[in-house]
Design a protein around this motif. Structure first.
Motif, PDB file in Angstrom:
ATOM      1  N   THR A   1       0.803  -1.219   0.000  1.00 20.34           N
ATOM      2  CA  THR A   1       0.000   0.000   0.000  1.00 20.34           C
ATOM      3  C   THR A   1       0.841   1.277   0.000  1.00 20.34           C
ATOM      4  OG1 THR A   1      -0.120  -0.092   2.424  1.00 20.34           O
ATOM      5  CG2 THR A   1      -1.889  -1.178   1.182  1.00 20.34           C
ATOM      6  N   ARG A   2       2.142   1.194   0.178  1.00 17.01           N
ATOM      7  CA  ARG A   2       2.994   2.380   0.198  1.00 17.01           C
ATOM      8  C   ARG A   2       3.208   2.900  -1.223  1.00 17.01           C
ATOM      9  NH1 ARG A   2       3.809   3.922   5.688  1.00 17.01           N
ATOM     10  NH2 ARG A   2       3.661   1.988   6.905  1.00 17.01           N
ATOM     11  N   GLU A   3       3.377   4.212  -1.336  1.00 18.62           N
ATOM     12  CA  GLU A   3       3.559   4.824  -2.651  1.00 18.62           C
ATOM     13  C   GLU A   3       4.946   4.559  -3.229  1.00 18.62           C
ATOM     14  OE1 GLU A   3       1.860   8.884  -2.964  1.00 18.62           O
ATOM     15  OE2 GLU A   3       1.520   8.649  -0.811  1.00 18.62           O
ATOM     16  N   GLY A   4       5.929   4.414  -2.393  1.00 22.39           N
ATOM     17  CA  GLY A   4       7.276   4.130  -2.860  1.00 22.39           C
ATOM     18  C   GLY A   4       8.112   5.389  -3.039  1.00 22.39           C
ATOM     19  N   LEU A   5       9.397   5.175  -3.307  1.00 19.56           N
ATOM     20  CA  LEU A   5      10.337   6.291  -3.440  1.00 19.56           C
ATOM     21  C   LEU A   5      10.020   7.168  -4.638  1.00 19.56           C
ATOM     22  CD1 LEU A   5      12.947   7.666  -2.429  1.00 19.56           C
ATOM     23  CD2 LEU A   5      14.235   6.087  -3.861  1.00 19.56           C
ATOM     24  N   SER A   6       9.499   6.585  -5.710  1.00 14.03           N
ATOM     25  CA  SER A   6       9.206   7.367  -6.920  1.00 14.03           C
ATOM     26  C   SER A   6       8.118   8.406  -6.690  1.00 14.03           C
ATOM     27  CB  SER A   6       8.792   6.425  -8.059  1.00 14.03           C
ATOM     28  OG  SER A   6       7.646   5.670  -7.689  1.00 14.03           O
ATOM     29  N   ALA A   7       7.310   8.244  -5.644  1.00 14.71           N
ATOM     30  CA  ALA A   7       6.260   9.222  -5.365  1.00 14.71           C
ATOM     31  C   ALA A   7       6.815  10.506  -4.761  1.00 14.71           C
ATOM     32  CB  ALA A   7       5.215   8.615  -4.430  1.00 14.71           C
ATOM     33  N   GLU A   8       8.028  10.482  -4.266  1.00 17.13           N
ATOM     34  CA  GLU A   8       8.658  11.675  -3.688  1.00 17.13           C
ATOM     35  C   GLU A   8       9.485  12.368  -4.759  1.00 17.13           C
ATOM     36  OE1 GLU A   8       9.444  14.567  -1.014  1.00 17.13           O
ATOM     37  OE2 GLU A   8       8.183  12.802  -0.613  1.00 17.13           O
ATOM     38  N   ASP A   9       9.220  13.645  -4.984  1.00 18.53           N
ATOM     39  CA  ASP A   9       9.936  14.391  -6.012  1.00 18.53           C
ATOM     40  C   ASP A   9      11.374  14.625  -5.577  1.00 18.53           C
ATOM     41  OD1 ASP A   9       7.612  14.524  -7.485  1.00 18.53           O
ATOM     42  OD2 ASP A   9       7.000  16.453  -6.615  1.00 18.53           O
ATOM     43  N   ALA A  10      12.281  14.428  -6.523  1.00 20.62           N
ATOM     44  CA  ALA A  10      13.695  14.691  -6.270  1.00 20.62           C
ATOM     45  C   ALA A  10      13.972  16.169  -6.477  1.00 20.62           C
ATOM     46  CB  ALA A  10      14.580  13.840  -7.185  1.00 20.62           C
ATOM     47  N   GLU A  11      14.674  16.772  -5.541  1.00 20.66           N
ATOM     48  CA  GLU A  11      14.966  18.199  -5.604  1.00 20.66           C
ATOM     49  C   GLU A  11      16.094  18.459  -6.592  1.00 20.66           C
ATOM     50  OE1 GLU A  11      16.159  21.879  -2.578  1.00 20.66           O
ATOM     51  OE2 GLU A  11      16.003  19.808  -1.874  1.00 20.66           O
ATOM     52  N   ASP A  12      15.907  19.476  -7.430  1.00 20.52           N
ATOM     53  CA  ASP A  12      16.931  19.861  -8.397  1.00 20.52           C
ATOM     54  C   ASP A  12      17.946  20.760  -7.710  1.00 20.52           C
ATOM     55  OD1 ASP A  12      18.427  20.371 -10.623  1.00 20.52           O
ATOM     56  OD2 ASP A  12      16.949  21.665 -11.609  1.00 20.52           O
ATOM     57  N   LEU A  13      19.159  20.263  -7.563  1.00 15.91           N
ATOM     58  CA  LEU A  13      20.217  21.025  -6.884  1.00 15.91           C
ATOM     59  C   LEU A  13      21.012  21.904  -7.814  1.00 15.91           C
ATOM     60  CD1 LEU A  13      21.543  18.288  -4.441  1.00 15.91           C
ATOM     61  CD2 LEU A  13      19.760  19.984  -4.083  1.00 15.91           C
ATOM     62  N   GLY A  14      20.685  21.893  -9.099  1.00 21.11           N
ATOM     63  CA  GLY A  14      21.395  22.734 -10.042  1.00 21.11           C
ATOM     64  C   GLY A  14      22.668  22.150 -10.574  1.00 21.11           C
ATOM     65  N   ASP A  15      22.949  20.889 -10.313  1.00 22.18           N
ATOM     66  CA  ASP A  15      24.165  20.265 -10.814  1.00 22.18           C
ATOM     67  C   ASP A  15      23.968  19.868 -12.262  1.00 22.18           C
ATOM     68  OD1 ASP A  15      25.223  20.553  -8.352  1.00 22.18           O
ATOM     69  OD2 ASP A  15      24.643  18.541  -7.680  1.00 22.18           O
ATOM     70  N   LYS A  16      24.933  20.150 -13.081  1.00 23.47           N
ATOM     71  CA  LYS A  16      24.890  19.799 -14.489  1.00 23.47           C
ATOM     72  C   LYS A  16      25.759  18.580 -14.713  1.00 23.47           C
ATOM     73  CE  LYS A  16      24.153  24.526 -16.143  1.00 23.47           C
ATOM     74  NZ  LYS A  16      24.668  25.600 -17.020  1.00 23.47           N
ATOM     75  N   ARG A  17      25.133  17.527 -15.137  1.00 24.66           N
ATOM     76  CA  ARG A  17      25.893  16.310 -15.383  1.00 24.66           C
ATOM     77  C   ARG A  17      26.609  16.400 -16.729  1.00 24.66           C
ATOM     78  NH1 ARG A  17      21.940  11.329 -13.521  1.00 24.66           N
ATOM     79  NH2 ARG A  17      21.647  12.007 -11.365  1.00 24.66           N
ATOM     80  N   ARG A  18      27.821  15.917 -16.719  1.00 24.40           N
ATOM     81  CA  ARG A  18      28.593  15.916 -17.956  1.00 24.40           C
ATOM     82  C   ARG A  18      28.129  14.804 -18.875  1.00 24.40           C
ATOM     83  NH1 ARG A  18      34.825  16.667 -15.766  1.00 24.40           N
ATOM     84  NH2 ARG A  18      34.482  18.652 -14.683  1.00 24.40           N
ATOM     85  N   GLU A  19      28.099  15.138 -20.148  1.00 22.48           N
ATOM     86  CA  GLU A  19      27.716  14.126 -21.114  1.00 22.48           C
ATOM     87  C   GLU A  19      28.830  13.112 -21.261  1.00 22.48           C
ATOM     88  OE1 GLU A  19      26.886  16.085 -24.690  1.00 22.48           O
ATOM     89  OE2 GLU A  19      25.195  17.252 -23.928  1.00 22.48           O
ATOM     90  N   ARG A  20      28.453  11.956 -21.696  1.00 20.11           N
ATOM     91  CA  ARG A  20      29.456  10.933 -21.918  1.00 20.11           C
ATOM     92  C   ARG A  20      30.339  11.327 -23.086  1.00 20.11           C
ATOM     93  NH1 ARG A  20      26.853   5.162 -22.213  1.00 20.11           N
ATOM     94  NH2 ARG A  20      29.069   4.691 -22.379  1.00 20.11           N
TER      95      ARG A  20
END
Length: 511
Positions: free
Chosen positions: A350-369
């Motif tokens: 019955t739990r919503e799970g981790l995906s139900a919680e929005d991840a906060e955008d910290l402003g980090d830019k990931r480098r492309e491969r």
């Protein structure tokens, strides 16, 4: 147990409001999660006072924290590393700090923050109030207090004969095999009356592995460990506090100071390093007058360490009973239903799970491969007419015996090739035209025609100058072997057997 408000309320009462924007109080904590928690408690306590509280910790971009300090703050809560970085960059001013709090000082000692703490203490004014909170008082912490505190007073918030373990926490210790632990834990999580549960591991890899295993078995689980980014760690803690997930698998980073209501069970999936860590782990349950259950799984190779912990804390359980996921005493001790299996029934998911919680955008830019970036640039150059490296290179042509494999010339289309029986001596005649280098098999020429090289060799040995404009018969080339390298074919070249493999041999046969 109310420690945050124990030092937070006096700090809020002694602040001068409104201030000039320079920090008046500094609170140093060991972990990021504790920093967020202390900041939240102080914001709620000082909501009607107009007090500004800011959290400063690593794993986040510098810019938002610097901007908050420029706007002005009254209380700063932070971890030692990021506090020192901003103080040395002159963004954090510590010259007006009148109250300093060192929370979980023994944990900061264990994490190696003691030199950073000493540097911070030298940056704040000498006239201040310093409060140091620690669950234990090892030697280095006592020396720190005597060095930097003026007339320190030691306050012990427990009775002298009080045990280290709260009597409201029921402890079960089982000797379990490592291969059977996932199945055993899955059945423990189906105990009657179980609420929020924290599972502690010793390594980061094990924490993530256990969380993934429990998720596959149908439980709403999340992980908190050092390999995760700060956004993912805060997302997991928010989902756990809001009961979207009811199982939090964590390393000892979450064993200190984390306060979550209604944690009913704590499971030590792996043995703690010492008795202090054990006390902090199981202290996440049985808080504020509530009851809790602590389950510790001891592997066979961890028995000596557990005996030391048991003797130190007076638990009187030096030899845990051997337990498997099918043991009857496991079901009776923890009130597990008889029909419980290693997977959570669909009716209880019955739990919503981790995906139900929005991840906060910290402003980090990931480098492309790098590979995708390079392939994209190559594709862009070929499609849009760019001057990429792949486009400027000429196609490689295979040659055999001085000629191309398809019967054409071995050189590129823009380079002239002399006909068979002729020797091209443009360099000797002064034409100045350069020729491209050819790579051939079977004794072909190199950077210039073989006739030219043989002619220069003859001139060097005999001293005779050419009498027909620099053109003279080429000297027969001695081949070291075969059609390529090595082999008995070198004798054939000495017997004047005609070879039509390249221009130099054809010229010699005509001579």
């Amino acid at each position: 147990m109310g420690k945050t408000l124990g030092f937070g309320v006096p700090l809020l009462q002694r602040l001068e409001t409104p201030g000039d924007g320079t920090p008046q109080a500094l609170i140093v904590v060991p972990t990021r999660e504790l920093c967020v928690q202390v900041t939240k408690d102080l914001v709620e306590a000082g909501a009607n006072l107009g007090v500004t509280v800011e959290s400063i910790y690593g794993g986040r971009p510098y810019e938002p924290q610097i901007e908050a300090l420029r706007r002005g703050v009254d209380i700063v809560v932070g971890t030692p590393g990021r506090l020192l970085d901003l103080a040395e960059q002159r963004h954090l001013v510590l010259g007006k700090v009148r109250s300093l709090v060192l929370d979980e000082a023994d944990e900061m000692l264990d994490l190696g923050f003691l030199p950073d703490i000493e540097r911070i203490l030298r940056m704040v004014p000498d006239e201040r109030q310093t409060m140091l909170f620690s669950a234990t008082m090892p030697g280095p912490i006592i020396n720190l207090a005597r060095t930097f505190l003026s007339q320190p007073t030691h306050i012990r918030a427990e009775e002298n004969d009080a045990g280290a373990i709260h009597e409201r926490t029921t402890q079960f210790v089982y000797r379990a095999h490592s291969l059977d632990k996932p199945e055993l834990v899955a059945k423990v999580l189906q105990a009657s009356g179980r609420g929020l549960t924290m599972i502690f591991t010793r390594t980061k890899r094990t924490a993530q592995k256990v969380a993934d295993e429990l998720t596959d078995r149908g439980f709403a689980a999340a992980a908190v460990h050092g390999d995760l980014g700060q956004g993912a760690r805060e997302q997991a803690l928010r989902a756990f506090r809001s009961s979207k997930v009811d199982v939090l698998v964590a390393t000892d980073v979450a064993a200190r100071g984390i306060d979550v209501d209604d944690v009913t069970h704590v499971i030590n999936y792996q043995m703690p390093e010492d008795e202090k860590t054990y006390v902090h782990r199981i202290g996440r349950t049985g808080r504020a007058g509530k009851t809790g259950v602590a389950v510790t799984l001891v592997d066979w190779d961890e028995m000596p360490r557990w005996k030391l912990i048991s003797d130190e804390l007076g638990l009187d359980q030096p030899e845990p009973v051997e337990t498997y996921s099918t043991s009857k005493h496991l079901f009776s001790d923890l009130d597990i239903p008889e029909g419980a299996t290693g997977r959570l029934p669909l009716s209880k998911r019955t739990r919503e799970g981790l995906s139900a919680e929005d991840a906060e955008d910290l402003g980090d830019k990931r480098r492309e491969r790098r590979g995708s970036r390079e392939s994209g640039s190559r594709e862009g150059g070929s499609r849009e007419g760019g001057s990429g490296r792949a486009q400027s290179r000429k196609p490689r042509r295979r040659t055999r015996g001085g000629k191309s494999a398809d019967g054409g010339s071995a050189e590129s289309a823009d380079t002239e090739t002399p006909a068979d029986g002729e020797a091209h001596t443009s360099s000797s005649s002064g034409s100045g035209r350069s020729r491209s280098r050819r790579r051939t098999r079977g004794g072909g020429s190199g950077s210039k025609p073989a006739t030219e090289s043989h002619a220069s060799a003859d001139g060097a040995t005999s001293g005779d100058a050419p009498d027909d404009g620099g053109q003279r018969p080429a000297r027969r080339r001695r081949r070291r072997g075969g059609r390529g390298r090595g082999g008995p074919a070198s004798e054939t070249a000495q017997d004047n057997t005609p070879q039509e493999t390249n221009t130099s041999e054809t010229s010699a046969a005509a001579d």
